[in-house]
Design an enzyme around this catalytic site. Sequence first.
Site, PDB file in Angstrom:
ATOM      1  N   ARG A  87       0.999  19.855 -20.223  1.00 52.14           N
ATOM      2  CA  ARG A  87       2.149  19.800 -18.925  1.00 52.14           C
ATOM      3  C   ARG A  87       3.129  19.834 -20.149  1.00 52.14           C
ATOM      4  O   ARG A  87       3.933  20.070 -19.209  1.00 52.14           O
ATOM      5  CB  ARG A  87       1.553  18.485 -18.055  1.00 52.14           C
ATOM      6  N   GLY A 135      -3.686  18.214 -27.054  1.00 59.52           N
ATOM      7  CA  GLY A 135      -2.391  17.399 -27.030  1.00 59.52           C
ATOM      8  C   GLY A 135      -1.813  17.574 -27.815  1.00 59.52           C
ATOM      9  O   GLY A 135      -1.073  16.169 -27.926  1.00 59.52           O
ATOM     10  N   TYR A 160     -11.633   5.172 -17.911  1.00 59.73           N
ATOM     11  CA  TYR A 160     -10.828   6.130 -19.299  1.00 59.73           C
ATOM     12  C   TYR A 160     -11.656   5.163 -20.052  1.00 59.73           C
ATOM     13  O   TYR A 160     -12.416   6.158 -20.683  1.00 59.73           O
ATOM     14  CB  TYR A 160      -8.907   5.396 -19.298  1.00 59.73           C
ATOM     15  N   GLY A 179       1.428  15.319 -26.588  1.00 60.34           N
ATOM     16  CA  GLY A 179       1.505  13.904 -26.474  1.00 60.34           C
ATOM     17  C   GLY A 179       1.947  13.525 -27.614  1.00 60.34           C
ATOM     18  O   GLY A 179       2.592  13.494 -28.596  1.00 60.34           O
TER      19      GLY A 179
HETATM   20  N1  SER Z   1      -3.731   3.072 -26.042  1.00 59.40           N
HETATM   21  C1  SER Z   1      -4.950   3.196 -24.648  1.00 59.40           C
HETATM   22  C2  SER Z   1      -4.141   3.405 -23.474  1.00 59.40           C
HETATM   23  O1  SER Z   1      -3.666   2.543 -23.087  1.00 59.40           O
HETATM   24  C3  SER Z   1      -5.891   2.409 -25.166  1.00 59.40           C
HETATM   25  O2  SER Z   1      -7.151   3.884 -25.948  1.00 59.40           O
HETATM   26  O3  SER Z   1      -5.283   3.590 -22.231  1.00 59.40           O
END
Ligand code: SER
Length: 325
Positions: A41, A13, A148, A16
């Site tokens: 990506r 990552g 998530y 990112g």
């Molecule tokens: N910053 C992240 C999100 O908003 C939280 O871990 O998905």
Amino acid sequence: MSTKNMKRILVTGATGQIGSELTVELRKKYGGENVIAAGHRRKPSEKLLSTGPFEYVDVTQKDSVEKVVEKYDIDTIYHLAAVLSAVGEQKPQLAWNVNMNGLYNILEVAREHNMIRVFWPSSIAVFGPETPRVKTPQDTVLIPTTMYGVTKVAGELLCNYYFIRFGLDVRCVRYPGIISSETPPGGGTTDYAVEMFYEAIKKKRYTCFVREDTVLPMMYMPDCIKAAIDLMEADPSKIKHHVGYNVTGMSFSAGELAAEIKKHIPEFECEYKPDFRQKIADSWPMSIDDSVAREEWGWKPDYDLASMTKDMIEKLTRRFAEGRL
Ligand code: SER
């Protein structure tokens, strides 16, 4: 558990929001050639390409991870590749695949190669509507309502299992929303706090996707990097929790952030049009109790709302003037 010193680091990552800055910091500390950036990506930046090796890695494919680990003789991994909360609600199957299978592959490769240490970021998304929302304690209810969040709770449990069962030294913090000026976040709920700065500088207006009174815990990038490196360098005897340390920098409402930005850019106007991300924000804590991280490995953030805002505006104004925003 190995007592070797860290020498060859892989950052997944790396293109990112966190990875792009953490990789450069790690390279300053351990030498460019010793820190391998891995992306999937997003296109790597010039800075990432010019400061050390870069490889394409698909963390959902174990052999893709293995190939790079063997090529560079990796002994430490910062595993940051993930799908964030908002995209995760739109594509829950993708979030499960990348976040869970990705982490599983990393832990397996780390176990098989007898690695020294693994860092993995968990999140305030592990908490849910039943968790106390103010000064959320270290050990509390973990029943998230986002995919998530589910992957972050399951990930913490998996990391803990690898530590207990295989002695793999996995360490992780629960990050709040991260604010930064180098690489924008992609697909998170806390992204509004970053977008507000970019739009304030570029257009002097912003339409925020959460209500004005939405309060979430946040952290500025220098503190985010400090948390990762300090935890990874902490003496193993001090680390009791290992997995899922609460950490925070500051808490503010979207309206308070807009007001702070207005102190620097008086013409700035912010309006509020909440979308599906409001529900995610409402299920997360407003503030975090990070006293366990402070006690065990000396965690302490440097930035508050005023100092973070001042620094963000200076950095983004400079980039805007140079035509790089
Ligand atoms: N910053 C992240 C999100 O908003 C939280 O871990 O998905």
